[in-house]
Scaffold this motif. Structure first.
Motif, PDB file in Angstrom:
ATOM      1  N   TYR A   1       0.881  -1.160   0.000  1.00 35.15           N
ATOM      2  CA  TYR A   1       0.000   0.000   0.000  1.00 35.15           C
ATOM      3  C   TYR A   1       0.919   1.209   0.000  1.00 35.15           C
ATOM      4  CZ  TYR A   1      -3.733   3.205   1.242  1.00 35.15           C
ATOM      5  OH  TYR A   1      -4.643   4.240   1.237  1.00 35.15           O
TER       6      TYR A   1
ATOM      7  N   SER B   1       1.236  11.000   5.163  1.00 35.85           N
ATOM      8  CA  SER B   1       0.574  11.534   3.984  1.00 35.85           C
ATOM      9  C   SER B   1       0.957  10.649   2.804  1.00 35.85           C
ATOM     10  CB  SER B   1       1.037  12.974   3.759  1.00 35.85           C
ATOM     11  OG  SER B   1       0.422  13.499   2.623  1.00 35.85           O
TER      12      SER B   1
ATOM     13  N   GLU C   1      -4.734  15.068   2.788  1.00 34.76           N
ATOM     14  CA  GLU C   1      -3.421  14.421   2.837  1.00 34.76           C
ATOM     15  C   GLU C   1      -2.304  15.442   3.055  1.00 34.76           C
ATOM     16  OE1 GLU C   1      -2.699  11.117   3.102  1.00 34.76           O
ATOM     17  OE2 GLU C   1      -4.877  11.086   3.296  1.00 34.76           O
TER      18      GLU C   1
ATOM     19  N   ASP D   1      -3.653   7.093  -0.285  1.00 37.79           N
ATOM     20  CA  ASP D   1      -4.864   7.526   0.427  1.00 37.79           C
ATOM     21  C   ASP D   1      -5.721   8.420  -0.453  1.00 37.79           C
ATOM     22  OD1 ASP D   1      -4.222   6.079   2.676  1.00 37.79           O
ATOM     23  OD2 ASP D   1      -3.411   7.795   3.773  1.00 37.79           O
TER      24      ASP D   1
ATOM     25  N   ARG E   1     -10.119   1.344   8.304  1.00 39.02           N
ATOM     26  CA  ARG E   1      -9.921   2.783   8.072  1.00 39.02           C
ATOM     27  C   ARG E   1      -9.965   3.122   6.586  1.00 39.02           C
ATOM     28  NH1 ARG E   1      -5.845   2.150  11.810  1.00 39.02           N
ATOM     29  NH2 ARG E   1      -4.266   2.476  10.198  1.00 39.02           N
ATOM     30  N   LYS E   2      -9.371   2.266   5.751  1.00 36.68           N
ATOM     31  CA  LYS E   2      -9.371   2.547   4.307  1.00 36.68           C
ATOM     32  C   LYS E   2     -10.781   2.385   3.730  1.00 36.68           C
ATOM     33  CE  LYS E   2      -5.316   3.587   4.819  1.00 36.68           C
ATOM     34  NZ  LYS E   2      -5.087   4.956   5.183  1.00 36.68           N
TER      35      LYS E   2
ATOM     36  N   VAL F   1      -7.512   6.123  -2.846  1.00 32.82           N
ATOM     37  CA  VAL F   1      -8.664   5.468  -2.200  1.00 32.82           C
ATOM     38  C   VAL F   1      -9.832   6.445  -2.101  1.00 32.82           C
ATOM     39  CG1 VAL F   1      -9.504   4.514  -0.007  1.00 32.82           C
ATOM     40  CG2 VAL F   1      -7.327   3.750  -0.939  1.00 32.82           C
ATOM     41  N   ASP F   2      -9.539   7.688  -1.716  1.00 36.21           N
ATOM     42  CA  ASP F   2     -10.599   8.697  -1.600  1.00 36.21           C
ATOM     43  C   ASP F   2     -11.256   8.966  -2.956  1.00 36.21           C
ATOM     44  OD1 ASP F   2      -9.819   8.854   1.043  1.00 36.21           O
ATOM     45  OD2 ASP F   2      -8.692  10.719   0.783  1.00 36.21           O
TER      46      ASP F   2
ATOM     47  N   ARG G   1       1.044  11.003  11.923  1.00 37.58           N
ATOM     48  CA  ARG G   1       0.215  10.740  10.748  1.00 37.58           C
ATOM     49  C   ARG G   1       1.104  10.695   9.523  1.00 37.58           C
ATOM     50  NH1 ARG G   1      -5.403  11.448  11.316  1.00 37.58           N
ATOM     51  NH2 ARG G   1      -5.338  10.218   9.431  1.00 37.58           N
TER      52      ARG G   1
ATOM     53  N   GLN H   1      -2.196  16.222   6.699  1.00 33.19           N
ATOM     54  CA  GLN H   1      -1.660  15.097   7.467  1.00 33.19           C
ATOM     55  C   GLN H   1      -0.137  15.054   7.447  1.00 33.19           C
ATOM     56  OE1 GLN H   1      -3.301  11.208   6.860  1.00 33.19           O
ATOM     57  NE2 GLN H   1      -5.379  12.012   6.706  1.00 33.19           N
TER      58      GLN H   1
ATOM     59  N   HIS I   1     -12.648   5.482   4.717  1.00 33.57           N
ATOM     60  CA  HIS I   1     -12.318   6.597   3.819  1.00 33.57           C
ATOM     61  C   HIS I   1     -13.063   6.461   2.490  1.00 33.57           C
ATOM     62  CE1 HIS I   1      -9.118   9.531   4.799  1.00 33.57           C
ATOM     63  NE2 HIS I   1      -8.976   8.740   5.856  1.00 33.57           N
TER      64      HIS I   1
END
Length: 156
Positions: free
Chosen positions: A49, A124, A113, A128, A70-71, A131-132, A122, A116, A74
């Motif tokens: 990932y 970035s 991101e 991510d 969590r993914k 995925v969003d 966190r 983050q 999101h």
């Protein structure tokens, strides 16, 4: 009728997963059932990932389950955000509206991101954002299926 029921069931599943994801962020552990479901799907396989290598061995059952939840959270949150924005009167153009909504959601995802990157603890990741944006595309597809089914139902 079938399409309506399927879309609603899928959105309820998404709402459930997004809610579980929010609970894991504030320290609640996912149920042992969910841990078993996710780890039985992944088993001992490793997967990438972005720069992260994830597996049950590397992250443990609970850590891997937290990550997956969590993914998925999101994904569905951005899907719901897209559907919500599509119902707002942003423009009258049915062609430009999905493009505008996708641009707004993309800006939010990239901004999230970016922020983050400056928060300790966190990370970035470009993955991510992907995925969003996949969640946003999912919302666009669900919305178009729903509208097409609804409009065909009204015309008959």
């Amino acid at each position: 009728m079938f399409v309506t029921v399927m879309v609603r069931c899928w959105l309820c599943l998404g709402l459930f997963l997004a809610s579980v994801a929010m609970l894991t962020l504030v320290g609640h552990e996912p149920s042992p059932f969910l841990v078993k479901v996710f780890t039985s799907v992944v088993k001992a396989k490793e997967f990438q990932y972005g720069p992260l290598t994830l597996s049950v061995i590397n992250n443990g059952e609970l850590g891997l389950t937290h990550f997956i939840i969590r993914k998925l959270g999101h994904f569905f949150v951005y899907s719901f955000l897209t559907i919500f924005l599509l119902y707002l009167p942003l423009t009258k153009s049915p062609v430009f509206k999905p493009i505008l909504v996708f641009m707004i959601v993309s800006t939010i995802a990239v901004s999230d991101e970016f922020v983050q990157a400056f928060i300790p603890g966190r990370t970035s990741l470009v993955m991510d954002v992907i995925v969003d944006l996949l969640g946003s595309l999912h919302g666009l597809i669900l919305y178009s299926v729903w509208r097409k089914h609804y409009s065909s139902k009204l015309s008959s």
